[in-house]
Scaffold this motif. Structure first.
Motif, PDB file in Angstrom:
ATOM      1  N   ALA A  30     -17.603  27.997  37.305  1.00 42.34           N
ATOM      2  CA  ALA A  30     -16.917  27.627  36.069  1.00 42.34           C
ATOM      3  C   ALA A  30     -15.888  26.525  36.320  1.00 42.34           C
ATOM      4  CB  ALA A  30     -16.232  28.853  35.461  1.00 42.34           C
ATOM      5  N   VAL A  31     -15.141  26.658  37.411  1.00 49.35           N
ATOM      6  CA  VAL A  31     -14.136  25.642  37.754  1.00 49.35           C
ATOM      7  C   VAL A  31     -14.794  24.300  38.039  1.00 49.35           C
ATOM      8  CG1 VAL A  31     -12.438  24.947  39.482  1.00 49.35           C
ATOM      9  CG2 VAL A  31     -12.428  27.282  38.593  1.00 49.35           C
ATOM     10  N   ASN A  32     -15.881  24.318  38.791  1.00 48.86           N
ATOM     11  CA  ASN A  32     -16.569  23.069  39.137  1.00 48.86           C
ATOM     12  C   ASN A  32     -17.168  22.386  37.915  1.00 48.86           C
ATOM     13  OD1 ASN A  32     -15.961  23.366  41.861  1.00 48.86           O
ATOM     14  ND2 ASN A  32     -17.867  24.434  42.319  1.00 48.86           N
ATOM     15  N   CYS A  33     -17.669  23.169  36.973  1.00 45.81           N
ATOM     16  CA  CYS A  33     -18.231  22.595  35.744  1.00 45.81           C
ATOM     17  C   CYS A  33     -17.163  21.847  34.951  1.00 45.81           C
ATOM     18  CB  CYS A  33     -18.854  23.692  34.880  1.00 45.81           C
ATOM     19  SG  CYS A  33     -20.434  24.311  35.469  1.00 45.81           S
ATOM     20  N   VAL A  34     -15.983  22.442  34.834  1.00 43.20           N
ATOM     21  CA  VAL A  34     -14.890  21.787  34.098  1.00 43.20           C
ATOM     22  C   VAL A  34     -14.387  20.572  34.863  1.00 43.20           C
ATOM     23  CG1 VAL A  34     -12.534  22.074  33.226  1.00 43.20           C
ATOM     24  CG2 VAL A  34     -14.211  23.903  32.914  1.00 43.20           C
ATOM     25  N   ASN A  35     -14.200  20.716  36.162  1.00 45.62           N
ATOM     26  CA  ASN A  35     -13.707  19.591  36.961  1.00 45.62           C
ATOM     27  C   ASN A  35     -14.672  18.418  36.969  1.00 45.62           C
ATOM     28  OD1 ASN A  35     -11.341  20.897  37.628  1.00 45.62           O
ATOM     29  ND2 ASN A  35     -12.101  21.685  39.578  1.00 45.62           N
ATOM     30  N   SER A  36     -15.977  18.707  36.940  1.00 49.19           N
ATOM     31  CA  SER A  36     -16.960  17.632  36.963  1.00 49.19           C
ATOM     32  C   SER A  36     -16.901  16.778  35.704  1.00 49.19           C
ATOM     33  CB  SER A  36     -18.365  18.212  37.125  1.00 49.19           C
ATOM     34  OG  SER A  36     -18.754  18.945  35.975  1.00 49.19           O
TER      35      SER A  36
ATOM     36  N   PRO B 169      -5.165  14.535  21.740  1.00 50.60           N
ATOM     37  CA  PRO B 169      -5.219  13.378  22.654  1.00 50.60           C
ATOM     38  C   PRO B 169      -5.981  13.723  23.924  1.00 50.60           C
ATOM     39  CG  PRO B 169      -2.963  13.826  21.904  1.00 50.60           C
ATOM     40  CD  PRO B 169      -3.784  15.008  21.532  1.00 50.60           C
ATOM     41  N   ALA B 170      -6.533  12.713  24.545  1.00 48.68           N
ATOM     42  CA  ALA B 170      -7.301  12.928  25.772  1.00 48.68           C
ATOM     43  C   ALA B 170      -6.432  13.511  26.878  1.00 48.68           C
ATOM     44  CB  ALA B 170      -7.920  11.612  26.228  1.00 48.68           C
ATOM     45  N   SER B 171      -5.187  13.077  26.955  1.00 50.42           N
ATOM     46  CA  SER B 171      -4.290  13.598  27.999  1.00 50.42           C
ATOM     47  C   SER B 171      -4.029  15.086  27.796  1.00 50.42           C
ATOM     48  CB  SER B 171      -2.973  12.825  27.999  1.00 50.42           C
ATOM     49  OG  SER B 171      -2.361  12.870  26.725  1.00 50.42           O
ATOM     50  N   ALA B 172      -3.899  15.517  26.527  1.00 56.02           N
ATOM     51  CA  ALA B 172      -3.691  16.935  26.243  1.00 56.02           C
ATOM     52  C   ALA B 172      -4.948  17.739  26.566  1.00 56.02           C
ATOM     53  CB  ALA B 172      -3.306  17.120  24.777  1.00 56.02           C
ATOM     54  N   ALA B 173      -6.107  17.140  26.322  1.00 53.54           N
ATOM     55  CA  ALA B 173      -7.365  17.808  26.657  1.00 53.54           C
ATOM     56  C   ALA B 173      -7.465  18.027  28.169  1.00 53.54           C
ATOM     57  CB  ALA B 173      -8.544  16.974  26.160  1.00 53.54           C
ATOM     58  N   LYS B 174      -7.084  17.005  28.931  1.00 57.19           N
ATOM     59  CA  LYS B 174      -7.126  17.137  30.387  1.00 57.19           C
ATOM     60  C   LYS B 174      -6.117  18.166  30.871  1.00 57.19           C
ATOM     61  CE  LYS B 174      -7.411  14.357  34.573  1.00 57.19           C
ATOM     62  NZ  LYS B 174      -7.449  12.988  35.145  1.00 57.19           N
ATOM     63  N   HIS B 175      -4.966  18.199  30.245  1.00 58.37           N
ATOM     64  CA  HIS B 175      -3.956  19.195  30.614  1.00 58.37           C
ATOM     65  C   HIS B 175      -4.462  20.604  30.318  1.00 58.37           C
ATOM     66  CE1 HIS B 175       0.024  20.938  31.254  1.00 58.37           C
ATOM     67  NE2 HIS B 175      -0.130  21.585  30.112  1.00 58.37           N
TER      68      HIS B 175
ATOM     69  N   SER C 222      -6.933  21.573  32.919  1.00 59.13           N
ATOM     70  CA  SER C 222      -6.246  21.911  34.174  1.00 59.13           C
ATOM     71  C   SER C 222      -5.628  23.303  34.104  1.00 59.13           C
ATOM     72  CB  SER C 222      -5.160  20.870  34.472  1.00 59.13           C
ATOM     73  OG  SER C 222      -5.718  19.588  34.667  1.00 59.13           O
ATOM     74  N   ALA C 223      -5.082  23.659  32.931  1.00 57.12           N
ATOM     75  CA  ALA C 223      -4.505  24.997  32.759  1.00 57.12           C
ATOM     76  C   ALA C 223      -5.593  26.067  32.861  1.00 57.12           C
ATOM     77  CB  ALA C 223      -3.792  25.085  31.409  1.00 57.12           C
ATOM     78  N   PHE C 224      -6.772  25.750  32.329  1.00 54.02           N
ATOM     79  CA  PHE C 224      -7.899  26.686  32.397  1.00 54.02           C
ATOM     80  C   PHE C 224      -8.329  26.927  33.843  1.00 54.02           C
ATOM     81  CE2 PHE C 224     -12.588  26.962  32.678  1.00 54.02           C
ATOM     82  CZ  PHE C 224     -12.777  28.215  32.122  1.00 54.02           C
ATOM     83  N   THR C 225      -8.504  25.842  34.596  1.00 56.46           N
ATOM     84  CA  THR C 225      -8.932  25.992  35.986  1.00 56.46           C
ATOM     85  C   THR C 225      -7.849  26.663  36.832  1.00 56.46           C
ATOM     86  OG1 THR C 225      -8.191  23.715  36.472  1.00 56.46           O
ATOM     87  CG2 THR C 225     -10.509  24.031  35.884  1.00 56.46           C
ATOM     88  N   ALA C 226      -6.584  26.388  36.518  1.00 58.67           N
ATOM     89  CA  ALA C 226      -5.494  27.050  37.250  1.00 58.67           C
ATOM     90  C   ALA C 226      -5.511  28.552  36.989  1.00 58.67           C
ATOM     91  CB  ALA C 226      -4.152  26.452  36.841  1.00 58.67           C
ATOM     92  N   SER C 227      -5.818  28.923  35.748  1.00 60.98           N
ATOM     93  CA  SER C 227      -5.912  30.343  35.408  1.00 60.98           C
ATOM     94  C   SER C 227      -7.036  31.019  36.178  1.00 60.98           C
ATOM     95  CB  SER C 227      -6.150  30.490  33.900  1.00 60.98           C
ATOM     96  OG  SER C 227      -6.399  31.833  33.543  1.00 60.98           O
ATOM     97  N   LEU C 228      -8.169  30.326  36.310  1.00 60.99           N
ATOM     98  CA  LEU C 228      -9.285  30.893  37.064  1.00 60.99           C
ATOM     99  C   LEU C 228      -8.967  30.975  38.550  1.00 60.99           C
ATOM    100  CD1 LEU C 228     -12.467  29.353  35.399  1.00 60.99           C
ATOM    101  CD2 LEU C 228     -11.413  31.589  35.019  1.00 60.99           C
ATOM    102  N   HIS C 229      -8.243  29.991  39.062  1.00 60.16           N
ATOM    103  CA  HIS C 229      -7.849  30.031  40.474  1.00 60.16           C
ATOM    104  C   HIS C 229      -6.957  31.246  40.745  1.00 60.16           C
ATOM    105  CE1 HIS C 229      -9.667  26.522  42.181  1.00 60.16           C
ATOM    106  NE2 HIS C 229      -9.130  25.695  41.308  1.00 60.16           N
ATOM    107  N   ARG C 230      -6.089  31.571  39.804  1.00 57.72           N
ATOM    108  CA  ARG C 230      -5.246  32.762  39.977  1.00 57.72           C
ATOM    109  C   ARG C 230      -6.101  34.033  39.985  1.00 57.72           C
ATOM    110  NH1 ARG C 230      -1.845  29.729  36.549  1.00 57.72           N
ATOM    111  NH2 ARG C 230      -2.608  30.837  34.699  1.00 57.72           N
ATOM    112  N   SER C 231      -7.152  34.042  39.155  1.00 59.80           N
ATOM    113  CA  SER C 231      -8.038  35.210  39.105  1.00 59.80           C
ATOM    114  C   SER C 231      -8.876  35.343  40.369  1.00 59.80           C
ATOM    115  CB  SER C 231      -8.970  35.106  37.888  1.00 59.80           C
ATOM    116  OG  SER C 231      -8.238  35.136  36.679  1.00 59.80           O
ATOM    117  N   ARG C 232      -8.949  34.273  41.144  1.00 57.48           N
ATOM    118  CA  ARG C 232      -9.776  34.288  42.344  1.00 57.48           C
ATOM    119  C   ARG C 232      -9.058  34.881  43.543  1.00 57.48           C
ATOM    120  NH1 ARG C 232     -12.127  32.020  46.602  1.00 57.48           N
ATOM    121  NH2 ARG C 232     -14.335  31.411  46.560  1.00 57.48           N
ATOM    122  N   GLN C 233      -7.853  35.346  43.352  1.00 57.23           N
ATOM    123  CA  GLN C 233      -7.111  35.959  44.441  1.00 57.23           C
ATOM    124  C   GLN C 233      -7.645  37.367  44.723  1.00 57.23           C
ATOM    125  OE1 GLN C 233      -4.868  34.059  46.062  1.00 57.23           O
ATOM    126  NE2 GLN C 233      -5.417  32.463  44.598  1.00 57.23           N
TER     127      GLN C 233
END
Length: 231
Positions: free
Chosen positions: A151-157, A69-75, A78-89
């Protein structure tokens, strides 16, 4: 990338052999590649690419499922970008940096260096001082952060577009109507309103509500009140 890193030493030995024994164009190319492989920035780039693209590949495989489903794809995005944000620490960069420099040293790769400072062309030089780094770690930290941000911006866009949100809302409206256990579509007033606002004259809102009522009733009659039809 992972195969290159796993066989880095073997690749360098092969390139060294070819460059020293071949006098043809192949020998010249091998010498150039050997020089590139000897530089720390090459190994750093490979390790950084693996750190990001492995997670991106997992997301890509998940998104290719035709039943997702589209909602699961968006979730998942979001999990992918959250993982990258954690790596950005900062602490995560320090771990990555220490591991990468230790591995590079074991492979006899050149030590990390700051790039030679160059002046920009006069047509784009505003006269301001360029960015300068005191240590190689600072320079490669900037590359690390910029790569993750890209990478985060590409997914968010892609998943942050308003039209994708409309798609998710319309899909959830249908799925919730089918699985609503006999409730009236009026319970989904917010989603119905978003559909009305987006499609305006393209959708007859009165007929849509009637059809959703029929769809909900049909699903209950066929599958029962407590049995989800679709996920």
């Amino acid at each position: 990338m992972q195969s290159v890193v796993d066989n880095y030493n073997a690749i360098m030995m092969t390139l060294d052999t070819v460059s020293s024994t071949e006098r043809s164009e192949a020998g010249s190319k091998a010498a150039g590649l050997m020089k590139s492989f000897q530089r720390f920035c090459t190994y750093f780039g490979l390790k950084l690419g693996i750190a990001v693209f492995q997670r991106a590949e997992e997301l890509s495989c998940l998104l290719q499922s035709k039943h997702l489903p589209a909602s699961a794809a968006k979730h998942a995005a979001s999990a992918f970008t959250a993982s990258l944000h954690r790596s950005r620490q900062e602490d995560q960069f320090e771990i990555f940096w220490n591991e990468t420099t230790a591995e590079a040293k074991s492979l006899n790769i050149d030590d990390p260096e700051l790039p030679r400072r160059t002046r920009p062309p006069g047509r784009i030089d505003s006269g301001s001082e360029g960015v300068s780094y005191q240590r190689p770690a600072d320079y490669f930290r900037a590359i690390y952060y910029n790569f993750i941000d890209c990478a985060v911006n590409c997914v968010n866009s892609r998943f942050g577009q308003r039209t994708f949100g409309v798609y998710v809302n319309a899909e959830n409206l249908l799925l919730d109507t089918i699985n609503c256990k006999g409730q009236e579509p009026s319970d989904f007033a917010d989603r119905l309103q978003l559909v009305d606002e987006h499609f305006t004259d393209d959708v007859d809102s009165v007929r849509l509500r009637c059809q959703l009522s029929v769809l909900s009733a049909s699903a209950v009659d066929e599958h029962g009140k407590d049995s989800p039809v679709l996920n």
